[in-house]
Design an enzyme around this catalytic site. Structure first.
Site, mmCIF file in Angstrom:
data_model
loop_
_atom_site.group_PDB
_atom_site.id
_atom_site.type_symbol
_atom_site.label_atom_id
_atom_site.label_comp_id
_atom_site.label_asym_id
_atom_site.label_seq_id
_atom_site.Cartn_x
_atom_site.Cartn_y
_atom_site.Cartn_z
ATOM 1 N N HIS A 1 0.840 -1.196 0.000
ATOM 2 C CA HIS A 1 0.000 0.000 0.000
ATOM 3 C C HIS A 1 0.874 1.245 0.000
ATOM 4 O O HIS A 1 1.837 1.339 0.741
ATOM 5 C CB HIS A 1 -0.913 -0.003 1.230
ATOM 6 C CG HIS A 1 -1.929 1.092 1.173
ATOM 7 N ND1 HIS A 1 -1.686 2.354 1.647
ATOM 8 C CD2 HIS A 1 -3.168 1.114 0.655
ATOM 9 C CE1 HIS A 1 -2.756 3.092 1.447
ATOM 10 N NE2 HIS A 1 -3.672 2.370 0.852
ATOM 11 N N LEU B 1 -10.892 -3.273 2.313
ATOM 12 C CA LEU B 1 -9.877 -2.641 1.478
ATOM 13 C C LEU B 1 -8.871 -1.859 2.333
ATOM 14 O O LEU B 1 -9.253 -1.030 3.134
ATOM 15 C CB LEU B 1 -10.576 -1.676 0.515
ATOM 16 C CG LEU B 1 -9.647 -0.870 -0.384
ATOM 17 C CD1 LEU B 1 -8.929 -1.762 -1.358
ATOM 18 C CD2 LEU B 1 -10.434 0.203 -1.094
ATOM 19 N N ASP B 2 -7.601 -2.117 2.125
ATOM 20 C CA ASP B 2 -6.528 -1.411 2.837
ATOM 21 C C ASP B 2 -6.595 -1.595 4.351
ATOM 22 O O ASP B 2 -6.019 -0.816 5.101
ATOM 23 C CB ASP B 2 -6.527 0.097 2.536
ATOM 24 C CG ASP B 2 -6.234 0.370 1.081
ATOM 25 O OD1 ASP B 2 -5.611 -0.484 0.436
ATOM 26 O OD2 ASP B 2 -6.613 1.444 0.602
ATOM 27 N N GLU B 3 -7.337 -2.616 4.796
ATOM 28 C CA GLU B 3 -7.488 -2.762 6.230
ATOM 29 C C GLU B 3 -7.027 -4.136 6.712
ATOM 30 O O GLU B 3 -7.286 -4.518 7.835
ATOM 31 C CB GLU B 3 -8.959 -2.532 6.620
ATOM 32 C CG GLU B 3 -9.423 -1.107 6.491
ATOM 33 C CD GLU B 3 -8.843 -0.178 7.548
ATOM 34 O OE1 GLU B 3 -8.497 -0.641 8.642
ATOM 35 O OE2 GLU B 3 -8.736 1.026 7.262
ATOM 36 N N ARG C 1 -4.956 -1.768 15.356
ATOM 37 C CA ARG C 1 -4.686 -1.859 13.920
ATOM 38 C C ARG C 1 -3.455 -2.733 13.634
ATOM 39 O O ARG C 1 -3.195 -3.085 12.497
ATOM 40 C CB ARG C 1 -4.468 -0.435 13.380
ATOM 41 C CG ARG C 1 -4.367 -0.308 11.892
ATOM 42 C CD ARG C 1 -5.674 -0.723 11.211
ATOM 43 N NE ARG C 1 -5.512 -0.699 9.763
ATOM 44 C CZ ARG C 1 -4.975 -1.703 9.076
ATOM 45 N NH1 ARG C 1 -4.597 -2.799 9.688
ATOM 46 N NH2 ARG C 1 -4.842 -1.612 7.769
#
Lengths: 285, 285, 285, 285
Positions: free
Chosen positions: B193, B228-230, C212
């Site tokens: 990313h 997405l992107d997580e 995260r």
């Protein structure tokens, strides 16, 4: 099995010995039979030396003597087995004139953020007395004037005698320690070196760095051994500089990296994550 | 015990399950009884989830089926047990137009420095065909013109069918993948990313970074999941920038950090060091 | 021409205006005609805004008013021209409960290693009084209990009135400042943000980082403007973390990077190296 | 004043000389009188040497000869004045067997992302021929067998004769160059050194790093001068390692930092940002 931190004893078990088959199950069987739980376990075999290292973080009320006896029986005869309580270490700091590492440690200590109890500061100068005494830390000035190194070290040893400490931290202590002094505290002295070792050994490291026009300066925290600046490295880091930095500004940038590197190395040591293997460290996470 | 690499089989054993007492001795006893040696062992309990993770690097000729059966018996019923040969993984790369990550991987691969065999490159553009074919890697162009996402993904799946791969590497693949597509390859897709996640999600990240006047830009390699992107982050790094960088120069600096971050993440994944724990990774050293 | 630092006045000249041809020679001609020497000069044109920025470090005894008048005549009408003595800045620090940034600044200050004179510390808690008073720094407790933000800010302003300061440093001041408050000190408030902006805006950043599963945490020092956490960034840095860090340990690692980032940003600001250009900074070396 | 890049000539003016008063206005007046605009200007006086350095990025169609003549008249007699077109440099690469730096440069070059035109690769081995020829770059094998260093260097010089290059890039060229060879290309040879200089000079640097147990390894790009590994440093960076890295894995980590450091240093050199000042560089941003 993770149990609430409050009502449970926690120990760190450190084992190292010549490698052999079955060491992990043998050691962990003993722990299991004692009704203890392993919360974190890391094993590493140094292939060059065929040496086995294991660190286990174990939870539960241990019968320490029996546990050590059972481990000694299960492990090879040469095994070095240590069981350490997870608690703050007791330390004495040696310093000279520079404030930054000492100031950082004392401030962390003051707010309960250093995994250690600072028993005293010993220095060959008076410069830092005022600062230390603000924090209520005993400050011992051991002057060097008119005496030789041997005599000075004896005076330092006499001063240290009063304290039941586990580690000696050299927070920019600018005297070279004799082999004899070091032998008193084998693998228990941590030093911060003003450079990204092995570069720039010796005096005036930031002048050297300036003259060489480096673009990065670093710092190295290491265990002190007989070989000056050559002991096992615990932690290193760097910070960028450029042509616009004077030697004085390089030293200033160096101070920031030195104090953080020393603090991170001490965290590793105080959490019993650092094995010594010849001239190297094995750092368990 | 360390035995010469030449004549010995090496396997990676990965176990994870709800935490319980005695899991390390139970698992390592089985390994020991099979006459195998543990060269590196790392165990970690995630305290939040009370979940146990262990990675063992074991040496010796294993009767794989019997070993797995014995481990299944020794471990809790819910245990996820995988035994992986230590060897190059088989991968397919998805790319779009940008050359830097793909070029880096193909060059490492060419010189035997990627822990993987690249079976093919699939792209929604023709831009990189010439480069790939220099290296003799099959290049499949799957155009998107005139078709919807679903149809395009079906065409990509059809193309992938020909290859017996273990991981799908998104080397700057600029299409959003559907949940359905991702479900085909659960925890087997790695993405790079263009940002220090969670910052700058979305299009034109370097323009965003420029507009925000950041002093550091980063890159994040992660496992692709539905969000997405997580997905779980494997590796991140950053590089300094300043006001004199245009968005174009920021992108250029970003390319360098992206390609190194992707390569480091793939090394972790290909060496079976990466557990997935909910939305996080546990990386064993 | 470099002249010994001792007997010579040193000033920093900062000019910014819409770009036009000949601005560098026009400005430097004036300096030359005043018999002053330029030791370091850096000019940058922001291409997006067609805006000109120049920082000159000039040596020699200046007739400040005449110099400024001559520069005003030579430069375009819209030019923003500032002539600053090279000397320590006068600052007030706002803090809440956390010790690390404040402790770092006070310790540097104590040993003459902060390019500023700390006039006072103002806090909405009593926690840090004891520490500040060790260093003889006036500590003002402005409680928030039973009053609204507006009233509290008025009390803070009243307290600040007593001090002739140039910069307000938010050393982990955990109250949101109103636009009105900020307008009193335009471009003169520096904040340290607990994150690598723009990630993790809001409360509990280290909990967010832990949830995260990030592999890097950072800190951002910025000029405070109306937009909370959105002011021009002065300096950023990061430190690596991994799955074994609890939220508490992430916060601890974060403290180290926060205090160093704040100190480096203040060095830039106090040396008059920082121009504000819209929502970005131009940092002259 | 910023003018669209398309229709405008751009030059880099580099001036260095003994410091004196008024050099900035004198030089920039000349530029202004030629109707040229200065878009970026950076001046630095090295206080130790009282030496003046200035880099100006100037926009507009220049009468180069007249401009240089006028500058020569305005500047002191000893001034070193160079006016360089902002364009790709012409380079030749010297390599041996290692692929990583060469592969990185050729891949960037292939996609127009290297600020240089690679004219040829010269090597003392055949290993990299196949790779270079994929990219259509002429590859010259100059064997060393049965001949002395002097003779080999003559053969290399003969090979280079065919190319009108500005810089020679040593991309892991593992032969020591004689002073005589270096003198042919003064300040025009850039080398990547396998270490964070000044550490680990000599053979097997990663073995040395492993034996010393370092926690960080680095790389240094420098201008080649007579003193082996002692030329002015352009750029340095590091990457973390730990006890689990074998010498081979350290070398692998080293390759990543080496190739990025070389690429960043070449960007600096090819954009004419690098002055040589004795044994140091002055890098203008």
């Amino acid at each position: 099995m993770v149990i609430s931190e409050k009502n449970t004893e926690r120990n760190i078990l450190l084992i190292d010995c010549l490698d052999a088959k079955g060491l992990v199950p043998k050691a962990t069987n003993v722990i299991f039979k004692h009704g203890l739980n392993i919360e974190r376990n890391q094993e590493f075999v140094d292939q060059a030396d065929e040496h086995f290292f294991m660190r286990s973080e174990i939870v539960g009320t241990a019968d320490r003597e029996l546990l050590l006896a059972d481990l000694a029986e299960a492990m090879p005869q040469d095994a070095n087995i240590r069981l350490k309580e997870k608690r703050k270490k007791r330390i004495v700091i040696l310093a000279t004139k520079e404030y930054h590492c000492l100031g950082d440690l004392l401030t962390r200590h003051q707010f309960g953020d250093l995994n250690a109890e600072i028993l005293a500061v010993v220095s060959n100068h008076e410069h830092l007395r005022d600062y230390c005494e603000k924090f209520g830390i005993p400050y011992h000035y051991v002057p060097t004037q008119g005496i030789g190194r041997e005599e000075h070290e004896r005076a330092v040893l006499d001063t240290l005698e009063a304290y039941d400490f586990e580690y000696l931290v050299l927070a920019k202590y600018m005297r070279i320690l004799s082999s004899e002094f070091i032998r008193h505290f084998e693998h228990r002295i941590v030093n911060i070196h003003h450079s990204f070792l092995p570069a720039f050994i010796g005096a005036n490291p930031y002048r050297q760095a300036y003259d060489r026009g480096v673009k990065i300066i670093g710092a190295t925290a290491h265990i002190v051994t007989d070989d000056l600046d050559e002991g096992p490295i615990i932690y290193q880091d760097v910070t960028p500089v450029d042509h616009s930095f004077s030697p004085k500004e390089m030293a200033r940038a160096g101070r920031d990296v030195e104090k953080i590197v020393l603090a991170k190395a001490l965290k590793i040591v105080f959490e019993d994550r650092c094995f010594i293997s010849g001239n190297k460290t094995i750092i368990m996470r």
